[in-house]
Structure formats: structure tokens, C-alpha cells
Write a protein that holds these residues in place. Sequence first.
Motif, PDB file in Angstrom:
ATOM      1  N   GLN A 130     -90.936  19.312  13.238  1.00 13.23           N
ATOM      2  CA  GLN A 130     -90.770  18.083  14.704  1.00 13.23           C
ATOM      3  C   GLN A 130     -90.191  18.600  15.156  1.00 13.23           C
ATOM      4  OE1 GLN A 130     -92.301  14.875  14.067  1.00 13.23           O
ATOM      5  NE2 GLN A 130     -93.379  15.427  12.389  1.00 13.23           N
ATOM      6  N   ARG A 131     -90.675  18.884  16.066  1.00 11.11           N
ATOM      7  CA  ARG A 131     -90.031  19.515  17.887  1.00 11.11           C
ATOM      8  C   ARG A 131     -89.134  19.039  17.582  1.00 11.11           C
ATOM      9  NH1 ARG A 131     -91.932  22.900  21.862  1.00 11.11           N
ATOM     10  NH2 ARG A 131     -92.845  23.572  20.127  1.00 11.11           N
ATOM     11  N   LEU A 132     -87.609  19.665  17.872  1.00  6.29           N
ATOM     12  CA  LEU A 132     -86.696  19.199  18.232  1.00  6.29           C
ATOM     13  C   LEU A 132     -86.277  19.578  19.399  1.00  6.29           C
ATOM     14  CD1 LEU A 132     -84.316  19.419  15.072  1.00  6.29           C
ATOM     15  CD2 LEU A 132     -85.545  17.465  15.900  1.00  6.29           C
ATOM     16  N   GLY A 133     -86.396  19.920  20.452  1.00 11.62           N
ATOM     17  CA  GLY A 133     -85.887  20.877  21.216  1.00 11.62           C
ATOM     18  C   GLY A 133     -86.745  22.186  22.074  1.00 11.62           C
ATOM     19  N   TRP A 134     -86.715  22.334  23.002  1.00  4.94           N
ATOM     20  CA  TRP A 134     -87.442  22.896  23.937  1.00  4.94           C
ATOM     21  C   TRP A 134     -87.167  23.603  25.682  1.00  4.94           C
ATOM     22  CZ3 TRP A 134     -90.492  23.634  28.605  1.00  4.94           C
ATOM     23  CH2 TRP A 134     -91.024  25.113  28.344  1.00  4.94           C
ATOM     24  N   THR A 135     -87.379  25.031  25.743  1.00  7.06           N
ATOM     25  CA  THR A 135     -86.209  25.676  27.044  1.00  7.06           C
ATOM     26  C   THR A 135     -87.456  26.034  27.298  1.00  7.06           C
ATOM     27  OG1 THR A 135     -84.397  25.503  25.861  1.00  7.06           O
ATOM     28  CG2 THR A 135     -85.100  26.586  28.048  1.00  7.06           C
ATOM     29  N   LYS A 136     -87.765  26.312  28.758  1.00  6.11           N
ATOM     30  CA  LYS A 136     -88.853  26.923  29.774  1.00  6.11           C
ATOM     31  C   LYS A 136     -88.246  27.912  30.275  1.00  6.11           C
ATOM     32  CE  LYS A 136     -91.168  27.237  34.232  1.00  6.11           C
ATOM     33  NZ  LYS A 136     -92.449  28.433  33.453  1.00  6.11           N
ATOM     34  N   LEU A 137     -88.431  29.211  29.738  1.00  5.18           N
ATOM     35  CA  LEU A 137     -88.246  30.770  29.949  1.00  5.18           C
ATOM     36  C   LEU A 137     -88.727  31.161  30.795  1.00  5.18           C
ATOM     37  CD1 LEU A 137     -89.224  31.586  25.921  1.00  5.18           C
ATOM     38  CD2 LEU A 137     -86.660  31.129  26.831  1.00  5.18           C
ATOM     39  N   PRO A 138     -87.664  32.211  30.959  1.00  2.96           N
ATOM     40  CA  PRO A 138     -87.854  33.162  32.994  1.00  2.96           C
ATOM     41  C   PRO A 138     -88.463  34.423  32.433  1.00  2.96           C
ATOM     42  CG  PRO A 138     -85.316  33.516  31.635  1.00  2.96           C
ATOM     43  CD  PRO A 138     -86.349  32.011  31.005  1.00  2.96           C
ATOM     44  N   GLN A 139     -89.301  34.371  33.419  1.00  4.40           N
ATOM     45  CA  GLN A 139     -90.101  36.229  32.856  1.00  4.40           C
ATOM     46  C   GLN A 139     -89.240  37.096  32.432  1.00  4.40           C
ATOM     47  OE1 GLN A 139     -93.162  35.392  31.915  1.00  4.40           O
ATOM     48  NE2 GLN A 139     -92.860  33.855  32.306  1.00  4.40           N
ATOM     49  N   ASN A 140     -88.027  37.446  33.900  1.00  6.84           N
ATOM     50  CA  ASN A 140     -87.239  38.450  34.078  1.00  6.84           C
ATOM     51  C   ASN A 140     -87.199  38.455  32.344  1.00  6.84           C
ATOM     52  OD1 ASN A 140     -84.386  39.159  33.702  1.00  6.84           O
ATOM     53  ND2 ASN A 140     -84.685  40.180  35.710  1.00  6.84           N
ATOM     54  N   HIS A 141     -86.710  39.634  31.585  1.00  5.22           N
ATOM     55  CA  HIS A 141     -86.172  39.680  30.075  1.00  5.22           C
ATOM     56  C   HIS A 141     -84.784  40.423  29.555  1.00  5.22           C
ATOM     57  CE1 HIS A 141     -86.809  41.968  26.099  1.00  5.22           C
ATOM     58  NE2 HIS A 141     -85.795  42.827  26.650  1.00  5.22           N
ATOM     59  N   SER A 142     -84.558  39.983  30.900  1.00  6.02           N
ATOM     60  CA  SER A 142     -82.906  39.912  30.092  1.00  6.02           C
ATOM     61  C   SER A 142     -82.094  38.458  30.265  1.00  6.02           C
ATOM     62  CB  SER A 142     -82.005  40.410  30.967  1.00  6.02           C
ATOM     63  OG  SER A 142     -81.225  39.958  32.329  1.00  6.02           O
ATOM     64  N   GLU A 143     -82.420  37.479  31.338  1.00  8.11           N
ATOM     65  CA  GLU A 143     -82.889  36.642  31.257  1.00  8.11           C
ATOM     66  C   GLU A 143     -83.567  35.191  30.402  1.00  8.11           C
ATOM     67  OE1 GLU A 143     -84.157  35.179  34.980  1.00  8.11           O
ATOM     68  OE2 GLU A 143     -82.421  36.730  36.166  1.00  8.11           O
ATOM     69  N   ARG A 144     -84.803  36.174  29.957  1.00 11.02           N
ATOM     70  CA  ARG A 144     -85.388  35.518  28.553  1.00 11.02           C
ATOM     71  C   ARG A 144     -84.458  36.116  27.030  1.00 11.02           C
ATOM     72  NH1 ARG A 144     -91.411  34.579  28.797  1.00 11.02           N
ATOM     73  NH2 ARG A 144     -91.681  34.524  26.734  1.00 11.02           N
ATOM     74  N   ILE A 145     -83.759  37.372  27.409  1.00 11.39           N
ATOM     75  CA  ILE A 145     -83.606  37.306  26.154  1.00 11.39           C
ATOM     76  C   ILE A 145     -81.947  35.511  25.847  1.00 11.39           C
ATOM     77  CG2 ILE A 145     -81.899  38.893  24.790  1.00 11.39           C
ATOM     78  CD1 ILE A 145     -84.702  39.492  24.525  1.00 11.39           C
ATOM     79  N   THR A 146     -80.916  35.650  27.148  1.00  6.86           N
ATOM     80  CA  THR A 146     -80.066  35.305  27.013  1.00  6.86           C
ATOM     81  C   THR A 146     -80.674  33.770  26.824  1.00  6.86           C
ATOM     82  OG1 THR A 146     -79.127  36.542  28.726  1.00  6.86           O
ATOM     83  CG2 THR A 146     -78.453  34.497  28.372  1.00  6.86           C
ATOM     84  N   ALA A 147     -81.543  33.082  27.795  1.00 10.43           N
ATOM     85  CA  ALA A 147     -82.184  31.634  26.753  1.00 10.43           C
ATOM     86  C   ALA A 147     -82.205  31.698  25.412  1.00 10.43           C
ATOM     87  CB  ALA A 147     -83.343  31.479  27.932  1.00 10.43           C
ATOM     88  N   ILE A 148     -83.393  32.449  25.177  1.00 13.65           N
ATOM     89  CA  ILE A 148     -83.441  32.234  23.383  1.00 13.65           C
ATOM     90  C   ILE A 148     -82.435  32.410  21.908  1.00 13.65           C
ATOM     91  CG2 ILE A 148     -84.826  33.651  21.433  1.00 13.65           C
ATOM     92  CD1 ILE A 148     -86.616  34.479  23.672  1.00 13.65           C
ATOM     93  N   THR A 149     -81.267  32.831  22.748  1.00 15.84           N
ATOM     94  CA  THR A 149     -80.752  32.962  22.091  1.00 15.84           C
ATOM     95  C   THR A 149     -79.248  32.184  22.203  1.00 15.84           C
ATOM     96  OG1 THR A 149     -78.506  34.293  23.758  1.00 15.84           O
ATOM     97  CG2 THR A 149     -79.437  36.261  22.175  1.00 15.84           C
ATOM     98  N   ASP A 150     -79.530  30.812  23.604  1.00 13.97           N
ATOM     99  CA  ASP A 150     -79.223  29.577  23.713  1.00 13.97           C
ATOM    100  C   ASP A 150     -79.994  29.437  22.818  1.00 13.97           C
ATOM    101  OD1 ASP A 150     -77.591  30.900  26.009  1.00 13.97           O
ATOM    102  OD2 ASP A 150     -78.485  29.978  27.786  1.00 13.97           O
ATOM    103  N   VAL A 151     -80.976  28.928  22.734  1.00 13.30           N
ATOM    104  CA  VAL A 151     -81.888  28.359  21.552  1.00 13.30           C
ATOM    105  C   VAL A 151     -81.568  28.218  20.207  1.00 13.30           C
ATOM    106  CG1 VAL A 151     -84.154  27.606  20.924  1.00 13.30           C
ATOM    107  CG2 VAL A 151     -82.995  27.764  23.715  1.00 13.30           C
ATOM    108  N   LEU A 152     -81.016  29.734  20.219  1.00 11.61           N
ATOM    109  CA  LEU A 152     -80.814  29.824  18.401  1.00 11.61           C
ATOM    110  C   LEU A 152     -79.352  29.260  18.260  1.00 11.61           C
ATOM    111  CD1 LEU A 152     -82.113  33.307  18.499  1.00 11.61           C
ATOM    112  CD2 LEU A 152     -83.088  31.271  16.475  1.00 11.61           C
ATOM    113  N   ALA A 153     -78.341  29.484  19.639  1.00 10.75           N
ATOM    114  CA  ALA A 153     -77.214  28.997  19.086  1.00 10.75           C
ATOM    115  C   ALA A 153     -76.984  27.157  19.406  1.00 10.75           C
ATOM    116  CB  ALA A 153     -75.943  28.858  20.220  1.00 10.75           C
ATOM    117  N   GLU A 154     -77.879  26.122  19.799  1.00  9.24           N
ATOM    118  CA  GLU A 154     -78.521  25.126  19.524  1.00  9.24           C
ATOM    119  C   GLU A 154     -78.800  24.250  18.617  1.00  9.24           C
ATOM    120  OE1 GLU A 154     -81.244  21.588  22.110  1.00  9.24           O
ATOM    121  OE2 GLU A 154     -80.441  23.424  23.264  1.00  9.24           O
TER     122      GLU A 154
END
Length: 112
Positions: free
Chosen positions: A79-103
Motif C-alpha cells: 500500500q503506497r504511503l508516500g511519494w516525492t517528485k524527484l529533481p533531475q539534478n543528480h545530487s539533488e535527486r540523491i538528497t531527495a531519495i535519502t529524505d524519503v528513506l528517512a521518512e
Amino acid sequence: MSENLDNFMSDADLAWERSYFSLMADLKRKNLSRYEDLAVRLSAGGEEILELPTRTYKISVDRNGCGYSCREEVGMDFQRLGWTKLPQNHSERITAITDVLAECEARAQIDV
């Protein structure tokens, strides 16, 4: 929306939010290396299953975003709990994914 923002959330809701976001920050700080390794692997797209003590979670990344889902028991659908739009910039993308993992891990530790 309430004109008085102090009454927008109850004291219990505010305490829960403080605990939740504090836990997310602590988990990201504590697990940053592991989160970044996983984020780099997933940044181009893919899925990873996380077997956490409370439930099984799935992190899914595609070119547009990163989401996480959970299932209560083996054999049940995720069951989907959360979703975040990811930026195309590689370093910003990595940061956004790490935020989702922590969440995701914070959500696993706090009764949501």
C-alpha cells in the motif's frame, strides 16, 4: 483554515509532528552513508525491499519520483504511503531519495 494558527493543530498533534520530524532527522544523520549508497543505486530507477522490524517496505524510484509502500504480511499487496517528485539534478535527486528513506524508516518506528 483557522485564523488563529495556534489552534490549527492540537497539542498532541504538534508533539507527534515534533517527534516524527526529529526522528527523521536523527535517522538521516545516523544512516546517511547507508541511505546515500541505496539512493545512488536507485537514482536511475528501480525498487528495493526493506525488511524492517514492524513491516516490509518497498522503495520505488522512477524518472519522475520516489515512493514508498508497505505491507502488513507476506502475500498481501503493498500500500503506497508516500511519494516525492524527484529533481533531475543528480545530487539533488540523491538528497531527495535519502529524505524519503528517512521518512520511511521514521514511519516504521512511529505508529502512523
